[in-house]
Design a protein around this motif. Structure first.
Motif, short mmCIF file in Angstrom:
data_model
loop_
_atom_site.label_atom_id
_atom_site.label_comp_id
_atom_site.label_asym_id
_atom_site.label_seq_id
_atom_site.Cartn_x
_atom_site.Cartn_y
_atom_site.Cartn_z
N VAL A 79 1.24 -9.03 1.52
CA VAL A 79 0.86 -8.05 0.51
C VAL A 79 1.67 -6.77 0.75
O VAL A 79 1.71 -6.24 1.86
CB VAL A 79 -0.64 -7.73 0.56
CG1 VAL A 79 -1.01 -6.72 -0.54
CG2 VAL A 79 -1.47 -9.00 0.40
N ILE A 80 2.31 -6.30 -0.31
CA ILE A 80 3.14 -5.10 -0.24
C ILE A 80 2.58 -4.05 -1.19
O ILE A 80 2.32 -4.34 -2.36
CB ILE A 80 4.61 -5.41 -0.63
CG1 ILE A 80 5.22 -6.41 0.37
CG2 ILE A 80 5.44 -4.14 -0.69
CD1 ILE A 80 6.63 -6.85 -0.01
N ALA A 81 2.40 -2.84 -0.69
CA ALA A 81 1.97 -1.71 -1.50
C ALA A 81 3.18 -0.85 -1.83
O ALA A 81 4.18 -0.85 -1.09
CB ALA A 81 0.94 -0.87 -0.75
N VAL A 82 3.08 -0.10 -2.90
CA VAL A 82 4.18 0.80 -3.25
C VAL A 82 4.18 2.03 -2.35
O VAL A 82 5.22 2.68 -2.18
CB VAL A 82 4.11 1.21 -4.73
CG1 VAL A 82 2.98 2.19 -4.97
CG2 VAL A 82 5.44 1.77 -5.21
N GLY A 83 3.04 2.37 -1.76
CA GLY A 83 2.98 3.56 -0.91
C GLY A 83 1.65 3.68 -0.20
O GLY A 83 0.78 2.80 -0.31
N PRO A 84 1.43 4.79 0.51
CA PRO A 84 0.23 4.94 1.34
C PRO A 84 -1.06 5.04 0.56
O PRO A 84 -2.11 4.62 1.06
CB PRO A 84 0.51 6.25 2.11
CG PRO A 84 1.51 6.99 1.28
CD PRO A 84 2.36 5.94 0.65
#
Length: 242
Positions: A79-84
């Protein structure tokens, strides 16, 4: 006391306002978009397996859980998020690991995909997204599905209130995306546009600053990231130096 113009989406702007008010700023709420669930999305789309899930906003995650409250990735899914901000929202719901690139944008997501190529990718976003990750997957022959989980609804600005505000003082405009900035600015009358362009603007990323520069803004401050806390800190630095 400095007044800050907040352009976050309607469903988020009051939460953002509380952060700035706690730091001692007056706020002028000027949301340019409201958000709603995309009625075309089918819950079963979210339960189809993929090697990697990419979540491009907190809103995308929120609407996903609204559509499918029991949704969760398989244990071996990346799972990859665009940011914090997305990472923090994710961790409130899941123990599943999530990562993001220091660039905190679509280009950073692509770098992570290049470091560990995926066989299949699912992207959670809105229909007005930039499309860079989709284009990367197509170029690299990666199987992908982009789920436009929510839609942005353009809101009319209170132009009279903005004109009154700029007549009284020089407020600081904030923008957390290039799309928000362009949609907000496009509604202004020419006289007000010139005032806005000469006033300070705090943005949440370098690419937003590039959009702003192309539009004619010259007094720019770039926050560390587009979170409310980072944007507010950048504003505090700006006002402390003036």
């Amino acid at each position: 006391m400095t007044t800050v113009i907040l352009t976050r989406p309607q469903n988020r702007v009051r939460q953002t306002a509380a952060v700035y008010q706690a730091a001692g700023f007056r706020v002028h709420l000027s949301p340019v978009f409201d958000l709603r669930l995309n009625p075309m999305v089918r819950p079963e789309w979210l339960f189809m397996a993929a090697n990697t899930w990419v979540i491009l906003s907190v809103h995308a995650l929120r609407f996903t859980l609204q559509v499918a409250p029991n949704w969760h990735p398989d244990s071996d899914t990346r799972v990859i998020a665009v940011g914090p901000a997305v990472q923090q929202a994710w961790q409130k719901h899941f123990d599943h690991p999530i990562e993001y690139h220091p660039l905190m944008n679509s280009e950073g997501v692509i770098k992570l995909l290049q470091q560990q190529p995926a066989g299949s990718v699912k992207i959670l976003t809105n229909r007005d997204g930039r499309g860079l990750i989709r284009a990367h997957c197509m170029t690299e022959g990666i199987s992908y599905q982009q789920i436009n989980i929510y839609e942005r609804i353009l809101l009319p600005l209170d132009l009279a209130a903005l004109q009154d505000l700029y007549a009284l003082e020089t407020p600081v405009l904030t923008a957390t995306s290039g799309g928000i900035l362009q949609a907000w600015f496009s509604q202004l009358k020419d006289e007000l546009k010139s005032q806005v362009l000469s006033a300070p603007l705090v943005v949440g990323a370098g690419r937003i600053a590039e959009v702003a520069t192309d539009m004619g803004f010259s007094h720019l401050v770039v926050a560390r990231n587009p979170t409310d806390e980072a944007m507010c800190a950048a504003l505090s630095d700006l006002t402390a130096n003036h």
